[in-house]
Design a protein around this motif. Structure first.
Motif: not given
Length: 146
Positions: A69, A73, A133-134, A136-138, A140-141
Motif C-alpha cells: 500500500e 502510493r 486493505s480494509v 487502508s481503504n477506510r 483513504m475514504l
C-alpha cells in the motif's frame, strides 16, 4: 541462522523473478524483491517463536500488504503490482503438493495433516491482506471526505 539467510535470499529472488515474469517495471523490481524477502523473514521469525502457521502467515501478509500500500502510493502504481510478488514466498505450494500426493497414495491420515496446514496458511494470508486493505481503504475514504 544460516538457513534463514539462505531462505530469505531465495524468497527475495523468487519475488524478483515473479516480478520479471509478470513484467513489473524495472524501477519497481527492487521494491518487489525487498518486500518478498522481508515478508518471508518475518514469517520465519514468527513461526520460530510461535510454531503457528496461521499467525505467522497473518503477520507476514499484514507486512506485505502494508508495504505494498505504501509503495503503491509512493511510486504511483496499483497495489497489486507490489502485493502479488511480495506474497509469492508465502504461498503454501509445497503443502498443497504433499496433500495431493499423499491423497493419491491413499495415505489419508498424513494428507489431512498437510491439508490443515495448507488451509491455515492460505487463510492466514487472506486474513492479513483483508485486514490491511480494509483499514487502508477506510483511511483513504476518511481523507477524501475531509
Amino acid at each position: 541462522m544460516q538457513t534463514l539467510m539462505v531462505q530469505t535470499i531465495a524468497a527475495t529472488t523468487g519475488s524478483l523473478a515473479f516480478g520479471i515474469v509478470y513484467k513489473v517495471k524495472a524501477k519497481r523490481l527492487p521494491v518487489v524483491a525487498i518486500g518478498g524477502g522481508i515478508g518471508w523473514f518475518l514469517y520465519s521469525m514468527f513461526f520460530e517463536m510461535s510454531g503457528n502457521v496461521f499467525l505467522s502467515n497473518v503477520a507476514a501478509s499484514v507486512f506485505a500488504t502494508g508495504f505494498s500500500e505504501v509503495m503503491a502510493r509512493k511510486l504511483k502504481a496499483p497495489v497489486v503490482v507490489f502485493l502479488l510478488p511480495c506474497l509469492i514466498p508465502l504461498v503454501p505450494g509445497g503443502g498443497l503438493y504433499y496433500t495431493m500426493s499423499l491423497t493419491v497414495l491413499r495415505n489419508m491420515a498424513q494428507a489431512r495433516i498437510y491439508l490443515v496446514s495448507t488451509v491455515e496458511a492460505a487463510f492466514g494470508i487472506a486474513v492479513g491482506v483483508i485486514v490491511v486493505s480494509v483499514l487502508s481503504n477506510r483511511s483513504m475514504l476518511g481523507r477524501q471526505k475531509a
